[in-house]
Write a protein that holds these residues in place. Structure first.
Motif, PDB file in Angstrom:
ATOM      1  N   GLN B  87       0.832  -1.212   0.000  1.00 29.25           N
ATOM      2  CA  GLN B  87       0.000   0.000   0.000  1.00 29.25           C
ATOM      3  C   GLN B  87       0.860   1.253   0.000  1.00 29.25           C
ATOM      4  OE1 GLN B  87      -2.144  -1.621   3.505  1.00 29.25           O
ATOM      5  NE2 GLN B  87      -4.022  -0.954   2.468  1.00 29.25           N
ATOM      6  N   GLU B  88       1.884   1.232   0.827  1.00 27.23           N
ATOM      7  CA  GLU B  88       2.784   2.395   0.863  1.00 27.23           C
ATOM      8  C   GLU B  88       3.478   2.584  -0.482  1.00 27.23           C
ATOM      9  OE1 GLU B  88       5.279   3.007   4.471  1.00 27.23           O
ATOM     10  OE2 GLU B  88       4.642   0.950   4.864  1.00 27.23           O
ATOM     11  N   PHE B  90       2.434   1.806  -3.471  1.00 25.11           N
ATOM     12  CA  PHE B  90       1.561   2.369  -4.501  1.00 25.11           C
ATOM     13  C   PHE B  90       1.462   3.885  -4.346  1.00 25.11           C
ATOM     14  CE2 PHE B  90      -0.713  -0.574  -7.369  1.00 25.11           C
ATOM     15  CZ  PHE B  90      -0.060  -1.743  -7.020  1.00 25.11           C
ATOM     16  N   SER B  91       1.444   4.364  -3.123  1.00 26.68           N
ATOM     17  CA  SER B  91       1.382   5.809  -2.929  1.00 26.68           C
ATOM     18  C   SER B  91       2.739   6.447  -3.238  1.00 26.68           C
ATOM     19  CB  SER B  91       0.952   6.119  -1.497  1.00 26.68           C
ATOM     20  OG  SER B  91       0.863   7.508  -1.315  1.00 26.68           O
ATOM     21  N   HIS B  94       3.375   6.468  -7.114  1.00 34.00           N
ATOM     22  CA  HIS B  94       2.280   6.907  -7.997  1.00 34.00           C
ATOM     23  C   HIS B  94       1.760   5.723  -8.812  1.00 34.00           C
ATOM     24  CE1 HIS B  94      -0.382   9.487 -10.036  1.00 34.00           C
ATOM     25  NE2 HIS B  94       0.362   9.838 -11.057  1.00 34.00           N
ATOM     26  N   LEU B  96      -1.097   4.502  -8.740  1.00 32.84           N
ATOM     27  CA  LEU B  96      -2.542   4.556  -9.000  1.00 32.84           C
ATOM     28  C   LEU B  96      -2.915   5.952  -9.451  1.00 32.84           C
ATOM     29  CD1 LEU B  96      -4.526   5.186  -5.756  1.00 32.84           C
ATOM     30  CD2 LEU B  96      -2.079   4.804  -5.673  1.00 32.84           C
TER      31      LEU B  96
END
Ligand code: FES
Ligand code: FES
Lengths: 789, 172
Positions: B87-88, B90-91, B94, B96
């Motif tokens: 999750q980290e 993906f942030s 970028h 998503l």
């Protein structure tokens, strides 16, 4: 960069919106669940063209879980069987007379759950009398062609419009004087943007308050509110549109769709909220398709490769209703920017739009209002000219690109390009690619019987519509608003009229405001997608968010800053003229330590401090921005492919993209947009097409048939950037959302055609599937099936 | 029919229609709307969840088939309020844009890293090749997963404790 801004807030910061999405806590339309909510489903026509003899919905209405059934007749009683399109035509909401494309809406069922609504569709009996369908746009104007729109008074053929731009005589003269003329017929096939989230709505008509609330997949919530008011008769102040998180849009969520209206009527009839979500087949078969341009292009040049003129004749397939989503006075969108990035003295284009028995649409899929068709045309012709003259395609482009000193440049069809340094961008792309070395490698491989292609494209877009005197949609001028409130503690809330579908507005717009006011982006909350909480504006499409609403945000922030100056002067007991904005604060000239930042000033504005006469006691401001001109992003792309002549398979080995979108607010987001567009270009060039059989059956109605690129087909892009600020945009930004989708298909096709040069192939139509490539190698580059695209 | 299963560690018992798809059960019955629906044909992977330890397309699984089994969705990816490195990642990278494909992509990524803690970019691409993203062109998804591989185990992600250091194919 702008010397008057606070600075510091631009840059590749992570996105604010990610926090909810990585936790699975986004709110998409289908995630909305209201108490008592019902579910709708649409019955669609299996036939492309047929007269409706009867619709018998009695059995469906008797289903124990069905709460309402709507037919065209039911809607006709409410004067809602037809609705206006964004192009001034009308479109059937539920068919009353005929069905005009496969997948057209015929009836609507409202039931207590999704599955029951689908079950009940099976219980509706429709008696159709089949009519001969018109599928091949090239026969639409033949005498005796089936008449698609017998509903329109005075319509006695299938023509939607004739439209032309440029100077015919001057262009003819340029062609007469040319040493060489190259021409080509090319099809830009029908495709579909296929955002991963389909279209849908939750409609909630509150019978007590009379308020209609719509949670809907909308890229243009404010414009839609006005349209719904006009269509349904619900007063506009009683309509609230919430466009929550959107799972992509790419233009597909700009039009109004019949299902939305059906859900609204369903809610009115039942007194309960109604959700309607289309499935993927409905999405691909009935919502906004893209492209479908049959183009004949000609390019004239001197023997040493100076382009003298361009001509294009286009047959545009608009489907059964003219529902293109574009500035109303531009029936072919901005196609007439087709001279592209070159200094072309004379150009002329003609576009004829026709009705066919296919789904309506045409302007969608990040096309910048048909600029992608224009770029494809000129970039293919330029490559063909280079081949004809035996000049390297990079060299030929370099000879014809506009020069920096020619800006602002007015092209032969009247567009005024704002700024650019095209040769610099092309040189950078060639450098990143190692172009000379690639050509050497290609020669060596060819000698070994290996087919490697190097394809270039250079594009210029006109985005950020538009000057309000020239551009409107159904009379609504294309302006956008921003509404900025600075709270006493210096935290700000920005309401905007545009709607993100993944572009990261919550972050970028916070950066814009923070940059102007010397705040941190964390201190700025961006509100969008709710018409009750945001100012009016026309929405997000045509890469208009940053050029238009972004500019509105800047203007509003600068108004705040100017009022803050007056308050700061009162705080510091100096004259306002003695203050200068430096490093994010108002500072006393010559004594910069005497300074006040926005947070302190905001608190003071709301305090009992004596303010000069006429200074309102707050730091809020709003703005409506009407752009003086379009902005003109541009770029140079290079695609390297390897083609297997035995199977026709194309492998994209490298993709180099140099983009100039002016000032970059968040380069990370900008690059993400480019990545997406490159994938679009590969998909469109190599696999995506919505085609039909002779009966009008859509052969691209699922992801089994409408192929989208996966991680295996998309390369790891190599990006470069140049920055040529727009001179007329308040922060010099130009917009990036569609650039790569517009520019990349031509690079891919040029690359494949280049790879196939040893076979004598000079052109092959998209999509270049293995079968299409194999046909081209066999000397049969024309795809008969695309006649029906 | 009666259905009892465990979703993200919580046991649920419900009466369902036999034809109910798992994706609709999760979304409409349990209100777990993080998993999405994007196609009719098992092509897009927006609906990927784990059935026991295996990613499945939940639009292609009947809820009835999960009786007595464990389902893990994106809502179960963070443990005790601590984000999974995926999750980290993906942030941070970028990975998503619209976020619609993201839950399914992350569930597959976690599964990959549990089996192959140091994948190559090509291995990541292969792992997500049955899923569609319309926004990112996949490059930043690949970078996100590689970022997560580099940061796995750094932040007490309990969900992986049993697998740390194991790079063989699969558990039982
Ligand atoms: S919804 Fe597309 S694969 Fe499950
Ligand atoms: S982020 Fe939008 S589909 Fe992947």
């Amino acid at each position: 960069m702008d010397a008057t801004s606070g600075g510091g807030a631009y840059g590749p910061i992570p996105r604010k919106e990610d926090a909810r999405f990585i936790r699975g806590q986004g709110t998409f339309v289908d995630d909305i669940c209201l108490p008592g909510m019902l579910y709708g489903a649409v019955l669609r026509s299996p036939l492309a063209h047929a007269r409706i003899v009867s619709v018998d919905a009695a059995a469906a209405a008797a289903h124990p879980k069905v709460m309402a059934v709507l037919t065209g007749e039911d809607l006709a009683e409410r004067a809602l069987a037809w609705m206006p399109t964004l192009s001034g035509d009308v479109q059937a909401v539920l068919a009353t007379d005929k069905v005009r494309f496969q997948g057209q809406e015929v009836a609507f069922v409202v039931a207590t759950d999704r599955y029951a609504a689908r079950d009940a569709l099976e219980l509706i009996a429709v008696d159709y009398e089949p009519l001969p369908p018109l599928i091949d746009a090239r026969t639409a104007l033949d005498p005796g062609a089936p008449l698609v729109r017998d509903d329109l008074p005075g319509q006695n053929g299938n023509k939607v419009f004739d439209w032309a731009a440029g100077d015919r005589e001057a262009t003819d003269a340029a062609f007469s004087a040319a040493d060489v003329v190259v021409s080509c017929d090319m099809v830009y096939p029908r495709s579909h943007p296929a955002p991963l989230e389909t279209c849908g709505i939750v409609a909630d008509m509150n019978p007590v308050s009379g308020k209609l609330t719509l949670w809907v997949t909308s890229q243009a919530p404010h414009a839609h509110r006005t349209l719904y008011a006009m269509v349904t008769g619900v007063p506009e102040h009683k309509i609230r549109i919430v466009s929550p998180d959107l799972g992509g849009g790419f233009g597909a969520k700009v039009p109004l769709y019949p299902g939305y209206l059906c859900a609204i009527v369903g809610s009115m009839v039942t007194g309960r909220p109604v959700k309607w979500m289309e499935d993927r087949s409905e999405n691909l078969m009935s919502t906004a398709f893209a492209r479908d341009y049959h183009m004949h292009g000609e390019i004239a040049a001197t023997a040493d490769g100076k382009i003298l003129g361009l001509r294009a004749r286009v047959l545009a397939d608009h489907g059964a209703f003219n529902a293109t989503a574009q500035p109303t006075r531009f029936p072919a969108g901005f196609f007439h920017i087709f001279t592209g990035s070159y200094d072309v003295p004379a150009a002329f284009c003609e576009v004829t739009g026709v009705f066919t028995n296919k789904a309506p649409g045409g302007v969608a899929y990040s096309c910048s209002f048909r600029v992608t068709e224009a770029v494809y045309l000129v970039e293919r012709l330029t490559d063909m000219l280079a081949r004809q003259l035996a000049i390297d395609p990079a060299e030929l482009r370099m000879r014809n690109l506009l020069k920096p000193e020619q800006f602002p440049y007015t092209c032969a069809t009247g567009w005024q390009y704002d700024s650019g340094d095209y040769p610099r961008a092309l040189r950078l792309a060639l450098d990143i690619a190692g172009y000379a070395e690639l050509r050497r490698e290609q020669a060596q491989r060819r000698a070994r019987g290996e087919y490697m292609g190097i394809g270039l494209s250079f594009f210029t877009e006109g985005v950020g519509a538009g000057p309000r005197s020239q551009m409107d949609i159904l009379g609504l001028a294309m302006a956008d608003g921003a509404d900025l409130r600075v709270h006493p503690t210096g935290k700000a809330v920005l309401g905007i009229s545009v709607q993100t579908q993944g572009q990261g507005h919550e972050t970028t717009f916070a950066q814009i405001v923070a940059h102007e006011l010397g705040l941190s982006p964390d201190d700025v909350e961006v509100v969008h997608g709710d018409t009750d909480r945001t100012p009016f504006g026309l929405g997000t499409y045509g890469s208009r968010s940053t050029p238009v609403s972004g500019a509105a945000a800047v203007v509003a922030a600068r108004k705040v800053r100017e009022r803050a100056r007056l308050v700061a002067a009162a705080m510091l007991e100096v004259a306002a003229d003695d203050l200068e904005w430096l490093d994010g604060k108002w500072r006393v000239r010559g004594d910069p330590d005497q300074a006040r930042g926005i947070a302190e000033i905001a608190m003071a504005a709301h305090s009992t401090l004596d303010l000069p006469d006429g200074v309102e006691a707050h730091l809020d401001a709003s703005a409506v921005y009407t752009p003086p001109n379009l902005t003109y992003p541009f770029g140079a792309y290079i695609c390297v492919t390897d083609v297997d002549p035995g199977t026709g398979e194309v492998k994209v080995r490298r993709f180099i993209a140099v983009d100039d979108c002016g000032v970059r607010i968040n380069p990370m987001i900008v690059e993400g947009q480019v990545h997406r567009g490159i994938a679009d270009g590969i998909g469109i060039a190599l696999m995506q097409a919505i085609v039909f059989d002779e009966s009008g059956n859509c052969l691209g109605g699922s992801f089994m048939d409408y192929l989208l690129p996966t991680s295996m087909e998309c390369p790891s892009p190599e990006l470069g950037a140049t920055v040529t600020p727009s001179p007329h945009h308040p922060i010099g930004a130009k917009g990036i959302g569609e650039s790569a989708t517009v520019g990349s298909p031509a690079a891919v096709v040029n690359s494949v055609v280049d790879a196939l040069a040893p076979f004598g192939v000079v052109h092959a139509d998209m999509p270049l599937t293995p079968a299409a490539v194999w046909r081209a190698i066999q000397g049969r580059p024309i795809r008969p099936d695309l006649a029906l695209s | 029919m009666k259905l009892t299963l465990t979703v993200n560690g919580t046991e649920y018992a419900r009466t369902i229609e036999p034809r109910l798809l798992l994706i609709h059960f999760l979304r409409d019955e349990l209100g777990l709307t993080g998993s999405h629906w994007g196609c009719d044909t098992s092509n897009c992977g927006a609906c990927v969840v784990w059935l026991d330890e295996t990613p499945v397309k939940s639009c292609t699984v009947l809820a009835a088939m999960t009786d007595g089994r464990r389902v893990t969705t994106v809502e179960g990816l963070a443990r005790n309020g601590v984000l999974d490195p995926v999750q980290e990642g993906f942030s941070a990278c970028h990975g998503l844009q619209c976020g619609f494909c993201t839950p399914g992509m992350m569930m597959t990524a976690r599964w990959l890293l549990d089996r192959n803690p140091n994948p190559t970019a090509a291995e990541v691409r292969e792992a997500i090749s049955g899923q569609i993203c319309r926004c990112t062109g996949y490059e930043n998804i690949v970078r996100s997963v590689l970022w997560a591989a580099g940061n796995d185990g750094n932040d007490g992600n309990e969900g992986n404790d049993g697998n740390d250091g194991s790079d063989d194919d699969g558990r039982d």
